[in-house]
Enzyme design. Structure first.
Site, PDB file in Angstrom:
ATOM      1  N   GLY A  86       0.923  -1.094  -0.039  1.00 30.42           N
ATOM      2  CA  GLY A  86       0.090  -0.140   0.051  1.00 30.42           C
ATOM      3  C   GLY A  86       0.943   1.083   0.064  1.00 30.42           C
ATOM      4  O   GLY A  86       2.112   1.101   0.354  1.00 30.42           O
TER       5      GLY A  86
ATOM      6  N   GLN B 161       3.403  10.204   1.021  1.00 34.13           N
ATOM      7  CA  GLN B 161       4.777   9.157   0.945  1.00 34.13           C
ATOM      8  C   GLN B 161       5.475   9.670  -0.443  1.00 34.13           C
ATOM      9  O   GLN B 161       6.747   9.133  -0.463  1.00 34.13           O
ATOM     10  CB  GLN B 161       4.445   7.694   1.091  1.00 34.13           C
ATOM     11  CG  GLN B 161       3.922   7.295   2.482  1.00 34.13           C
ATOM     12  CD  GLN B 161       3.637   5.790   2.548  1.00 34.13           C
ATOM     13  OE1 GLN B 161       2.937   5.307   2.213  1.00 34.13           O
ATOM     14  NE2 GLN B 161       4.754   5.190   3.257  1.00 34.13           N
TER      15      GLN B 161
ATOM     16  N   CYS C 118       6.286  -0.132   7.068  1.00 31.98           N
ATOM     17  CA  CYS C 118       5.974   1.000   6.288  1.00 31.98           C
ATOM     18  C   CYS C 118       7.143   1.259   5.256  1.00 31.98           C
ATOM     19  O   CYS C 118       8.338   1.342   5.863  1.00 31.98           O
ATOM     20  CB  CYS C 118       5.735   2.475   7.340  1.00 31.98           C
ATOM     21  SG  CYS C 118       5.323   3.779   6.299  1.00 31.98           S
ATOM     22  N   LEU C 119       6.685   1.577   4.167  1.00 33.31           N
ATOM     23  CA  LEU C 119       7.760   2.155   3.191  1.00 33.31           C
ATOM     24  C   LEU C 119       8.706   3.244   3.523  1.00 33.31           C
ATOM     25  O   LEU C 119       9.526   3.547   2.922  1.00 33.31           O
ATOM     26  CB  LEU C 119       7.338   2.257   1.903  1.00 33.31           C
ATOM     27  CG  LEU C 119       6.589   0.859   1.258  1.00 33.31           C
ATOM     28  CD1 LEU C 119       6.197   1.236  -0.125  1.00 33.31           C
ATOM     29  CD2 LEU C 119       7.832  -0.285   1.063  1.00 33.31           C
TER      30      LEU C 119
ATOM     31  N   HIS D 127      -3.692   1.384   7.640  1.00 34.40           N
ATOM     32  CA  HIS D 127      -2.208   2.033   7.799  1.00 34.40           C
ATOM     33  C   HIS D 127      -2.216   3.219   6.848  1.00 34.40           C
ATOM     34  O   HIS D 127      -1.793   4.190   6.975  1.00 34.40           O
ATOM     35  CB  HIS D 127      -1.171   0.898   7.456  1.00 34.40           C
ATOM     36  CG  HIS D 127       0.209   1.317   7.176  1.00 34.40           C
ATOM     37  ND1 HIS D 127       1.176   0.811   8.023  1.00 34.40           N
ATOM     38  CD2 HIS D 127       0.701   1.942   6.273  1.00 34.40           C
ATOM     39  CE1 HIS D 127       2.304   1.717   7.744  1.00 34.40           C
ATOM     40  NE2 HIS D 127       2.051   2.167   6.641  1.00 34.40           N
ATOM     41  N   GLU D 128      -2.857   3.135   5.612  1.00 35.33           N
ATOM     42  CA  GLU D 128      -2.741   4.010   4.587  1.00 35.33           C
ATOM     43  C   GLU D 128      -3.780   5.230   5.041  1.00 35.33           C
ATOM     44  O   GLU D 128      -3.392   6.452   4.790  1.00 35.33           O
ATOM     45  CB  GLU D 128      -3.224   3.441   3.284  1.00 35.33           C
ATOM     46  CG  GLU D 128      -2.141   2.406   2.767  1.00 35.33           C
ATOM     47  CD  GLU D 128      -0.572   2.624   2.854  1.00 35.33           C
ATOM     48  OE1 GLU D 128      -0.328   3.736   2.801  1.00 35.33           O
ATOM     49  OE2 GLU D 128       0.053   1.537   3.068  1.00 35.33           O
TER      50      GLU D 128
ATOM     51  N   HIS E  15      -1.603   7.241   7.282  1.00 30.40           N
ATOM     52  CA  HIS E  15      -0.998   8.306   6.626  1.00 30.40           C
ATOM     53  C   HIS E  15      -1.658   9.656   6.200  1.00 30.40           C
ATOM     54  O   HIS E  15      -1.089  10.723   6.305  1.00 30.40           O
ATOM     55  CB  HIS E  15      -0.429   7.592   5.329  1.00 30.40           C
ATOM     56  CG  HIS E  15       0.662   6.943   5.395  1.00 30.40           C
ATOM     57  ND1 HIS E  15       1.868   7.285   6.236  1.00 30.40           N
ATOM     58  CD2 HIS E  15       1.063   5.402   5.194  1.00 30.40           C
ATOM     59  CE1 HIS E  15       2.762   6.403   6.324  1.00 30.40           C
ATOM     60  NE2 HIS E  15       2.478   5.142   5.744  1.00 30.40           N
TER      61      HIS E  15
END
Ligand code: NI
Length: 173
Positions: free
Chosen positions: A46, A51, A93-94, A135-136, A139
């Site tokens: 995701g 990001q 997380c990226l 999670h997204e 963000h």
């Protein structure tokens, strides 16, 4: 399509709430395609627009998580409309590479939003997909997964992340 640069958790853009999108146009469609390509290249399950440095409410997730199949979906102005049950599982997380922690989340989530054609979409999810959507969504509100942890645990992970970052910079010399 192009692979975009993913900002890390030290970038203040990840701490700001993203703006609601008013115009769904070709530019947004290109952003969505680039975000999907960037997500798979990372690789991740995701990605939220902030990001990649864009403070707008758009997320991409892979509905094929845990399978061989790639099944990306783009959701504009997403909202979580229902949360049920609990799950505890490892999350990463990226924007915080190589750092993972056990995070408590709802196990079932319903989300609504808008697709790239401007139509309302509703998505029912459970397990890992439900985790990814939460999670997204976080963000877009300027929240990172380690905010869910105690201050002590978060401090430990932050130090670990900064150390790893220094090592990575050292590696590229
Ligand atoms: Ni993330």
């Amino acid at each position: 399509m192009s692979i975009l640069k993913i900002v890390n958790c030290l970038d203040p853009i990840l701490r700001q709430a993203c703006k609601e999108i008013e115009n769904i146009d070709g530019e947004l469609s290109i952003l969505s395609q680039d975000m999907i390509e960037t997500m798979y290249a990372a690789p991740g399950a995701g990605l939220a627009a902030n990001q990649v440095g864009i403070s707008s409410q758009i997320i991409v997730v892979d509905r094929g998580i845990g399978t061989e199949k790639k099944d990306p979906i783009t959701i504009i102005n997403p909202k979580i409309t229902a949360m049920e049950e609990e799950q505890i599982g490892e999350e990463g997380c990226l924007s915080i590479p190589e750092i993972f922690a056990e995070i408590k989340r709802a196990n079932r989530v319903e989300m609504k939003g808008i697709d790239l054609d401007g139509n309302e979409v509703r998505l029912e999810s459970e397990g890992f997909l439900a985790r990814a959507l939460q999670h997204e969504m976080d963000h877009l509100e300027g929240i990172l997964f380690w905010d869910k942890l105690s201050q002590v645990k978060r401090g430990m992970l932050k130090r670990k992340f900064k150390k790893r970052l220094r090592e990575m910079k050292g590696d590229s010399k």
